[in-house]
Design a protein around this motif. Structure first.
Motif, short mmCIF file in Angstrom:
data_model
loop_
_atom_site.label_atom_id
_atom_site.label_comp_id
_atom_site.label_asym_id
_atom_site.label_seq_id
_atom_site.Cartn_x
_atom_site.Cartn_y
_atom_site.Cartn_z
N GLY A 1 -35.76 -12.90 -5.05
CA GLY A 1 -36.17 -12.99 -6.60
C GLY A 1 -35.15 -12.23 -7.42
O GLY A 1 -35.36 -11.57 -8.56
N ALA A 2 -33.90 -12.34 -6.98
CA ALA A 2 -32.80 -11.57 -7.84
C ALA A 2 -32.19 -12.60 -8.54
O ALA A 2 -32.46 -13.78 -8.63
CB ALA A 2 -31.88 -11.09 -6.61
N LYS A 3 -31.43 -12.13 -9.41
CA LYS A 3 -30.54 -13.10 -10.39
C LYS A 3 -29.54 -13.85 -9.86
O LYS A 3 -29.55 -14.96 -9.92
CB LYS A 3 -29.93 -12.14 -11.45
CG LYS A 3 -30.78 -11.66 -12.67
CD LYS A 3 -29.86 -10.98 -13.66
CE LYS A 3 -30.61 -10.51 -14.90
NZ LYS A 3 -29.91 -9.99 -15.90
N ASN A 4 -28.90 -13.14 -8.59
CA ASN A 4 -27.79 -13.93 -7.98
C ASN A 4 -28.18 -13.75 -6.53
O ASN A 4 -28.59 -12.70 -5.92
CB ASN A 4 -26.49 -13.29 -8.33
CG ASN A 4 -26.16 -13.81 -9.78
OD1 ASN A 4 -26.44 -14.64 -10.31
ND2 ASN A 4 -25.68 -12.56 -10.37
N THR A 5 -27.75 -14.65 -5.70
CA THR A 5 -27.59 -14.41 -4.24
C THR A 5 -26.29 -13.77 -3.97
O THR A 5 -25.03 -14.45 -4.29
CB THR A 5 -27.66 -15.83 -3.36
OG1 THR A 5 -28.91 -16.52 -3.87
CG2 THR A 5 -27.70 -15.62 -2.06
N ALA A 6 -26.38 -12.69 -3.15
CA ALA A 6 -25.06 -11.73 -3.08
C ALA A 6 -25.43 -10.85 -1.73
O ALA A 6 -26.70 -10.34 -1.81
CB ALA A 6 -24.84 -11.13 -4.21
N VAL A 7 -24.46 -10.23 -1.24
CA VAL A 7 -24.64 -9.25 -0.26
C VAL A 7 -24.43 -7.88 -1.19
O VAL A 7 -23.47 -7.91 -2.01
CB VAL A 7 -23.48 -9.20 0.68
CG1 VAL A 7 -23.49 -7.95 1.41
CG2 VAL A 7 -23.53 -10.44 1.53
N THR A 8 -25.25 -6.84 -1.07
CA THR A 8 -25.22 -5.85 -1.97
C THR A 8 -24.86 -4.45 -1.24
O THR A 8 -24.84 -3.55 -1.84
CB THR A 8 -26.54 -5.61 -2.72
OG1 THR A 8 -27.54 -5.40 -1.81
CG2 THR A 8 -26.82 -6.77 -3.59
N GLY A 9 -24.82 -4.43 0.11
CA GLY A 9 -24.46 -3.27 1.03
C GLY A 9 -25.23 -2.99 1.71
O GLY A 9 -25.68 -3.96 2.56
N LEU A 10 -25.41 -1.72 2.61
CA LEU A 10 -26.38 -1.56 3.76
C LEU A 10 -27.72 -0.89 3.24
O LEU A 10 -27.54 -0.16 2.11
CB LEU A 10 -25.78 -0.43 4.51
CG LEU A 10 -24.13 -1.27 5.02
CD1 LEU A 10 -23.43 -0.01 5.83
CD2 LEU A 10 -24.48 -2.24 5.80
N HIS A 11 -28.59 -1.14 3.82
CA HIS A 11 -30.04 -0.34 3.81
C HIS A 11 -30.67 -0.12 4.91
O HIS A 11 -30.99 -0.94 5.83
CB HIS A 11 -30.88 -1.71 2.85
CG HIS A 11 -32.14 -1.24 2.43
ND1 HIS A 11 -32.49 -0.15 1.56
CD2 HIS A 11 -33.38 -1.26 3.22
CE1 HIS A 11 -33.81 0.07 1.54
NE2 HIS A 11 -34.38 -0.82 2.68
N ALA A 12 -30.76 0.87 5.31
CA ALA A 12 -31.37 1.67 6.73
C ALA A 12 -30.86 0.74 7.84
O ALA A 12 -31.65 0.38 8.59
CB ALA A 12 -32.96 1.23 6.37
N GLY A 13 -29.46 0.74 8.04
CA GLY A 13 -29.03 0.23 9.18
C GLY A 13 -28.87 -1.31 9.20
O GLY A 13 -28.40 -1.93 10.13
N ASN A 14 -29.34 -1.82 8.03
CA ASN A 14 -29.31 -3.46 7.85
C ASN A 14 -28.29 -3.81 6.75
O ASN A 14 -28.04 -3.09 5.94
CB ASN A 14 -30.60 -4.02 7.65
CG ASN A 14 -31.76 -3.77 8.81
OD1 ASN A 14 -31.38 -3.83 9.85
ND2 ASN A 14 -32.77 -3.27 8.20
N LEU A 15 -27.90 -5.03 6.83
CA LEU A 15 -27.02 -5.63 5.66
C LEU A 15 -27.86 -6.11 4.68
O LEU A 15 -28.68 -6.84 5.04
CB LEU A 15 -26.25 -6.59 6.28
CG LEU A 15 -25.15 -7.04 5.15
CD1 LEU A 15 -24.23 -5.97 4.69
CD2 LEU A 15 -24.45 -8.32 5.66
#
Length: 100
Positions: free
Chosen positions: A22-36
């Motif tokens: 549900g984001a505006k764009n499809t993109a990698v945004t960084g790390l979150h709790a050990g996951n990309l």
């Protein structure tokens, strides 16, 4: 260093991902709790988010969609995906040395 990816004994790449649909764009945004963390520009309706994710990864790694498989988390934000014999390094998605 966070282990969001690894290679198995067959040189297949295993990715641990956290998905935000549900984001505006499809993109990698960084790390979150050990996951990309990857944001997707679709809602999780009728498998659209999973299809979008697989297409995005196929484009990034320059492999056919058939080489990518969702191993865990088909209906979850946390997913484990397998990419069979990728020709490119996981740094095409996210390079921790540059991001930090």
């Amino acid at each position: 260093m966070v282990n969001w990816y690894r290679y198995d004994n067959s040189s297949h790449l295993i990715l641990k991902l956290y998905i935000q649909p549900g984001a505006k764009n499809t993109a990698v945004t960084g790390l979150h709790a050990g996951n990309l963390k990857i944001k997707l520009a679709v809602l999780p309706i009728d498998g659209r988010a999973n299809k979008c994710l697989v297409r995005f990864l196929a484009d990034c790694f320059q492999v056919p969609i058939s080489q990518i498989e969702i191993k865990e988390g088909n209906k979850s934000r946390q997913k484990v995906l397998l990419i069979r014999k990728p020709g490119l390094n996981p740094n095409v998605l996210y390079d921790e040395r540059i991001a930090t």
